[in-house]
Design an enzyme around this catalytic site. Structure first.
Site, short mmCIF file in Angstrom:
data_model
loop_
_atom_site.label_atom_id
_atom_site.label_comp_id
_atom_site.label_asym_id
_atom_site.label_seq_id
_atom_site.Cartn_x
_atom_site.Cartn_y
_atom_site.Cartn_z
CG HIS A 193 -24.12 -9.28 24.91
ND1 HIS A 193 -24.15 -10.32 25.81
CD2 HIS A 193 -24.83 -8.29 25.48
CE1 HIS A 193 -24.85 -9.95 26.87
NE2 HIS A 193 -25.28 -8.73 26.70
CE1 TYR B 85 -28.08 -7.93 30.59
CE2 TYR B 85 -25.97 -8.94 30.10
CZ TYR B 85 -27.05 -8.18 29.71
OH TYR B 85 -27.11 -7.67 28.44
CG ASP C 121 8.15 7.86 38.94
OD1 ASP C 121 7.62 7.18 38.02
OD2 ASP C 121 8.55 7.35 40.01
P1 FAD Z 1 -23.56 3.94 19.89
O1 FAD Z 1 -24.80 3.95 20.65
O2 FAD Z 1 -23.34 2.78 18.99
O3 FAD Z 1 -23.49 5.27 19.10
C1 FAD Z 1 -22.61 5.48 18.02
C2 FAD Z 1 -23.34 6.22 16.96
O4 FAD Z 1 -22.43 6.60 15.96
C3 FAD Z 1 -24.40 5.39 16.31
O5 FAD Z 1 -25.66 5.96 16.54
C4 FAD Z 1 -24.01 5.38 14.86
O6 FAD Z 1 -25.11 5.43 13.99
C5 FAD Z 1 -23.13 6.60 14.75
N1 FAD Z 1 -22.20 6.50 13.62
C6 FAD Z 1 -21.35 5.48 13.37
N2 FAD Z 1 -20.68 5.71 12.22
C7 FAD Z 1 -21.11 6.92 11.76
C8 FAD Z 1 -20.81 7.69 10.61
N3 FAD Z 1 -19.92 7.28 9.69
N4 FAD Z 1 -21.44 8.87 10.45
C9 FAD Z 1 -22.33 9.31 11.37
N5 FAD Z 1 -22.67 8.60 12.46
C10 FAD Z 1 -22.07 7.42 12.66
N6 FAD Z 1 -24.03 -1.22 28.59
C11 FAD Z 1 -24.34 -1.03 29.89
O7 FAD Z 1 -23.77 -0.14 30.51
N7 FAD Z 1 -25.24 -1.79 30.54
C12 FAD Z 1 -25.90 -2.78 29.91
O8 FAD Z 1 -26.70 -3.48 30.53
C13 FAD Z 1 -25.59 -3.04 28.55
N8 FAD Z 1 -26.17 -4.05 27.91
C14 FAD Z 1 -25.97 -4.20 26.59
C15 FAD Z 1 -26.67 -5.22 25.92
C16 FAD Z 1 -26.55 -5.35 24.56
C17 FAD Z 1 -27.32 -6.42 23.87
C18 FAD Z 1 -25.64 -4.52 23.86
C19 FAD Z 1 -25.47 -4.65 22.39
C20 FAD Z 1 -24.90 -3.56 24.53
C21 FAD Z 1 -25.06 -3.40 25.89
N9 FAD Z 1 -24.36 -2.43 26.59
C22 FAD Z 1 -24.65 -2.22 27.92
C23 FAD Z 1 -23.29 -1.65 25.97
C24 FAD Z 1 -23.81 -0.28 25.54
O9 FAD Z 1 -25.00 -0.42 24.84
C25 FAD Z 1 -22.81 0.42 24.65
O10 FAD Z 1 -21.53 0.27 25.16
C26 FAD Z 1 -23.14 1.91 24.52
O11 FAD Z 1 -24.47 2.07 24.16
C27 FAD Z 1 -22.24 2.56 23.50
O12 FAD Z 1 -22.67 3.89 23.30
P2 FAD Z 1 -21.99 4.79 22.18
O13 FAD Z 1 -22.66 6.09 22.22
O14 FAD Z 1 -20.54 4.74 22.34
O15 FAD Z 1 -22.26 4.00 20.82
N1 THG Z 2 15.03 2.87 36.55
C1 THG Z 2 15.18 3.78 35.59
N2 THG Z 2 14.17 4.59 35.22
C2 THG Z 2 12.96 4.47 35.81
C3 THG Z 2 12.75 3.53 36.84
C4 THG Z 2 13.83 2.69 37.19
N3 THG Z 2 11.93 5.25 35.40
C5 THG Z 2 10.59 4.94 35.81
C6 THG Z 2 10.55 4.50 37.25
N4 THG Z 2 11.52 3.44 37.46
C7 THG Z 2 10.89 5.67 38.11
N5 THG Z 2 10.80 5.39 39.52
C8 THG Z 2 11.85 5.48 40.39
C9 THG Z 2 11.54 5.57 41.73
C10 THG Z 2 12.55 5.75 42.65
C11 THG Z 2 13.87 5.81 42.24
C12 THG Z 2 14.18 5.67 40.91
C13 THG Z 2 13.16 5.52 39.97
C14 THG Z 2 14.96 6.09 43.21
N6 THG Z 2 14.72 6.99 44.18
C15 THG Z 2 15.69 7.33 45.20
C16 THG Z 2 14.94 7.79 46.45
O1 THG Z 2 13.74 8.02 46.38
O2 THG Z 2 15.59 7.85 47.48
C17 THG Z 2 16.64 8.40 44.78
C18 THG Z 2 16.01 9.73 44.56
C19 THG Z 2 17.06 10.83 44.36
O3 THG Z 2 18.20 10.66 44.74
O4 THG Z 2 16.64 11.86 43.81
O5 THG Z 2 16.00 5.53 43.12
O6 THG Z 2 13.73 1.81 38.07
N7 THG Z 2 16.34 3.90 34.97
#
Ligand code: FAD
Ligand code: THG
Length: 823
Positions: free
Chosen positions: A230, A264, A557
């Site tokens: 980027h 930005y 659920d």
């Molecule tokens: P990293 O900082 O990459 O840390 C990972 C570390 O793991 C590294 O230091 C690496 O050396 C280490 N490592 C990897 N492999 C090994 C290994 N095998 N052994 C030991 N160590 C290892 N984010 C924002 O929130 N705001 C911004 O404005 C923003 N701007 C950005 C602009 C740019 C140009 C870039 C590139 C990024 C930007 N980001 C921004 C994103 C942000 O920088 C990253 O998402 C964040 O820094 C990631 O942090 P991290 O600790 O996960 O990774």
């Molecule tokens: N069908 C089946 N499984 C499911 C869903 C489904 N699992 C995930 C999700 N959907 C679960 N959610 C619901 C929510 C409500 C009901 C069923 C699944 C339901 N409720 C009745 C009530 O609230 O009156 C009956 C409850 C009871 O008698 O205990 O029917 O869509 N297979």
């Protein structure tokens, strides 16, 4: 070979000392874990990962409530952190500009999320934007969104401050240690191998940023992220900035977004920093990134920073200069292509791997979210659960079909392209589609299905074949006209399908509903232990029940159908449900996801029995086949499992069969339904009908953050039948202080879509979870998390800046006596 760690005190090894690894060490040691070792391949304190060159803009507001909460914590934490006498956060505020009507409308929606999730912000005039950022050309601007508490995180100092604090509590940071292997025994991680020795571990957290897939491969774990470069550049000194800042003030104006051009901005004293997402995606192979010293030897500043590609930059530079005329005489001083991670859905990848116990991921995390992520992962490791809902970030949220390298690549690149786009909540990604289709797909296409994608599945939202039904019965089909936003991914046909379901009968493709088969001698006791209701009934019973975590939060659920003494079919939600069950399952219980090999049609409506009965020799009468009962039988030539349940609140059955027979099942039902006026109906009608009935959708309406009682699901909890997971916590819960509350919008023509803030007495008091127009009720139904309020209370829902009046309703909104289902 290291022996299996059985000691009581956890030994945590964190891989990577970027902002995430350092933050994590701080959070772990703050929770009393002292045996924490952080291994880092580069030199501290700027080891060369994404953190080492992150410009650190923190815009807190995000459509995801969880990401916003992560960011709020980062701001709070970094504001109180100091490194070498300087604060790690500068609260210059944030400003997002709109130069198109679409963006200006979207900023209103964003202001709504801010209010919903508790971030301060206000929409401002072009003149105010100019006041906040004098360099911008006011004539281009339609308005802005100003967030005074956003600002700049100083990533390297923040990492260092947390590192020092963790060291003070006993953590070890070893730089220039390159991890080369992960050792395991009996499915548990045991040690981390480096070029300078082996480190025994009970818990390993990969915080390796975009190197995640490399570490993952050492552990046998696929990490679904794509590193992309980027562009970020800095101008030479600008007199306009020098006047305001001077050498001691790094920045005084808000961090700025010009998203209509994917740009930005931030200040670096008298220079302007500009980041661009406008260029083509520039994927990077994490396996080919150079080690630190080799990168330096080749004149790279860091392993994660690649040479600046001028040709990609040129259009962005023009766009920047059109927004800020003062740049016309300026030039770019330095620029680079910096690498960081993108995932298929733009969310981080967090949690313990199902493939290897004790191996955790904390990757694809922005600086913005880093402290919040670290806290959540530390809580998960230390307490077994986090205080925030993490399901959108769960390492196991992707389906098998979404984990291929090709999928991760295509979607990751698309996330880069869309990062600043105005996105409708229903808008699907265009590639790769179609990926998963049900056996009825050909018929659905013939009927003009309008497909949207979910979990890789093509899902019909409505069928154009039903267009002639619109206005069929003019009294009950008055469908209010919609505004441009809510009219997207919607059609008046939806109302006709909902009505046909209430008045006749409809076929719903329920194939994407996750199905697990749970078998074995231990299965009844296991499910009884894992869930809240009584599922150990005689074969033939179906039970609605909940999975709770240890703190009593709703993890999912389920419907549990006992098909034989030792065989259950479980209707579930996310892939994480299976992981959760497997984690707790004893050896004599087997859990298999049968979704892909099977399919399901929901046959629902007052004529459902008339449709199905002639096709089977079994008795489908209410007396012989009651509500929440299951039967294995035949429909014509097709063997089916029939469950008498209905998420839409009408008489009917879910009919399951194997994928090979699906088309035959569809055709059999379709032919038999012709004389009854059967329609195929889509998910839009489905969602409307379920909300009228008050049926909750897990992950949207309630999550792990909520107790069953708050969510209105206390009826599925049986405290009188012995112990189950989460029961002890339920008994300790404080009185309910918030409730999932049904609202009806007062104006029959108004709609809202979800995530909007709700005002009680003019004060922001909660937010909408799901909402849909209720075609039977003639009002929009919205469920919202609110403090307990009596039915009849007047509230307001903010939709694109408008306060829409609504009233707290009484549940259930539709068919309270259940006469339509129990007959
Ligand atoms: P990293 O900082 O990459 O840390 C990972 C570390 O793991 C590294 O230091 C690496 O050396 C280490 N490592 C990897 N492999 C090994 C290994 N095998 N052994 C030991 N160590 C290892 N984010 C924002 O929130 N705001 C911004 O404005 C923003 N701007 C950005 C602009 C740019 C140009 C870039 C590139 C990024 C930007 N980001 C921004 C994103 C942000 O920088 C990253 O998402 C964040 O820094 C990631 O942090 P991290 O600790 O996960 O990774
Ligand atoms: N069908 C089946 N499984 C499911 C869903 C489904 N699992 C995930 C999700 N959907 C679960 N959610 C619901 C929510 C409500 C009901 C069923 C699944 C339901 N409720 C009745 C009530 O609230 O009156 C009956 C409850 C009871 O008698 O205990 O029917 O869509 N297979």
């Amino acid at each position: 070979m290291t022996s299996a760690p059985q000691s009581d005190s956890p030994k945590v090894v964190v891989i990577g000392a970027g902002i995430v690894g350092c933050s994590l060490a701080d959070e772990l040691t703050a929770r009393g874990l002292h045996d924490v070792t952080v291994l880092e391949q580069g030199p501290l304190p700027a080891p060369g990962g994404s953190t080492s060159h992150a410009p650190g803009l923190v815009f807190q507001t995000n459509p995801s409530r969880t990401l916003t909460a992560f960011a709020r914590y980062t701001v709070e934490k970094f504001s109180a952190l100091e490194a070498d006498g300087r604060s790690c956060f500068t609260p210059v505020g944030g400003l997002e500009l709109a130069t198109t009507p679409g963006r200006w409308a979207d900023l209103h929606r964003k202001a709504g999320w801010a209010a919903s999730w508790g971030v301060r912000g206000e929409l401002v005039t072009p003149a105010r934007c100019k006041e906040l950022w004098p360099l911008v050309d006011e004539s281009m601007i339609l308005g802005g969104f100003h967030t005074p508490n956003d600002g700049l995180a100083h990533a390297v100092p923040a990492a260092l401050a947390q590192l020092r604090r963790a060291q003070g509590r006993g953590a070890r940071f070893l730089d220039r240690h390159t991890v080369t292997g992960i050792e395991q025994q009996d499915g548990r991680v045991t040690a981390v191998v480096t070029d300078r020795g082996t480190f025994p571990a009970t818990h390993v957290v990969s915080a390796a940023g975009f190197w995640g897939p490399v570490i993952g491969r050492m552990a046998g774990v696929e990490v679904p992220l794509l590193p992309l470069a980027h562009q970020y550049a800095r101008t030479g000194p600008l007199p306009e900035l020098a006047a305001a800042n001077g050498p001691r003030i790094e920045a005084s104006k808000p961090i700025l977004r010009f998203q209509d051009r994917d740009l930005y901005f931030r200040e670096h004293n008298d220079r302007l920093g500009i980041g661009s997402y406008a260029h083509r995606p520039l994927p990077v192979d994490p396996f080919a990134v150079l080690p630190y010293d080799e990168a330096r030897a080749r004149d790279l500043d860091m392993p994660s920073s690649f040479p600046f590609t001028e040709e990609d930059w040129a259009p962005s530079w023009e766009d920047a200069r059109s927004l800020m005329p003062a740049l016309r005489d300026a030039a770019v001083d330095d620029g680079f292509n910096g690498v960081f991670s993108f995932t298929p859905d733009g969310m981080p990848v967090l949690g313990e791997s199902r493939a290897l116990r004790g191996f955790w991921l904390a990757e694809a995390v922005w600086v913005t979210h880093s402290a919040g992520v670290a806290r959540a992962v530390a809580e998960s490791i230390v307490d077994g659960h986090a205080s925030l809902d993490l399901h959108e970030c769960d390492v196991h949220r992707f389906e098998e079909a979404q984990r291929s390298p090709a999928y991760v690549h295509d979607r990751g690149a698309q996330q880069f392209i869309e990062v600043y786009d105005v996105l409708h909540p229903l808008q699907p990604m265009e590639q790769p589609r179609p990926l998963r289709v049900s056996p009825f797909h050909a018929r659905q296409q013939e009927l003009g299905a309008y497909f949207l994608e979910g979990g890789g599945w093509e899902r019909p939202h409505w069928y154009e074949a039903n267009a002639p039904l619109v206005g069929e019965n003019s009294e009950s089909t008055k469908v209010p006209a919609r505004d441009a936003w809510s009219a997207r991914y919607w059609s008046p046909v939806v109302a006709a399908e909902a009505r046909a379901t209430r008045e006749r009968v409809a076929l719903y493709d329920m194939t994407p509903l996750r199905r697990l088969e749970v078998t074995g001698p231990g299965a009844p006791a296991f499910l009884q232990h894992m869930t809240t209701n009584n599922v150990a009934k005689k074969p033939g019973a179906v039970t609605y029940t909940l999975l709770l975590d240890e703190k009593g939060g709703v993890r999912s659920d389920l419907t549990v159908a006992r098909l034989a003494p030792e065989r259950f079919q479980v209707g579930a939600n996310s892939p994480a449900d299976q992981v959760w069950l497997e984690r707790h399952a004893p050896d004599d219980v087997h859990i298999r996801d049968i979704t892909s090999g099977t399919c399901c049609i929901g046959v629902w409506g007052p004529l459902a029995r008339a449709l199905v009965q002639p096709l089977t020799r079994d008795d489908f009468s209410h007396e012989a086949f009651g509500y929440f009962r299951a039967k294995e039988t035949y429909i014509g030539h097709v063997p089916v499992t029939a469950l008498r349940v209905s998420y839409v609140g009408e008489l009917g059955w879910e009919l399951y069969t194997t994928a090979d027979l699906g088309l035959r099942l569809w055709d059999t039902l379709w032919a038999a339904g012709q004389e009854l006026g059967v329609v195929a109906a889509g998910r839009s009608a489905f969602n409307s009908l379920r909300l009228e009935k008050g049926y909750r959708a897990w992950g949207v309406d309630m999550t792990e953050e909520h107790s069953p009682y708050e969510a209105g699901l206390g009826f599925a909890v049986r405290l009188d039948r012995g112990d189950f997971l989460g029961r002890a916590a339920l008994e300790q819960l404080p009185p309910v202080a918030r409730r999932l509350t049904p609202l009806l919008l007062d104006d029959p023509a108004a709609v809202v879509l979800g995530k909007e803030p709700v005002y009680v007495g003019g004060v922001p008091s909660g937010y909408v979870t799901s909402a849909a127009y209720g075609y039977t009720l003639g009002r929009c139904v919205a469920y919202a998390w609110l403090p307990p309020l009596p039915a009849g209370t007047d509230v307001e829902v903010e939709y694109f800046g408008e306060k829409v009046p609504a009233t707290v309703a009484e549940e259930p909104l539709f068919d309270p006596k259940m006469t339509r289902i129990r007959r």
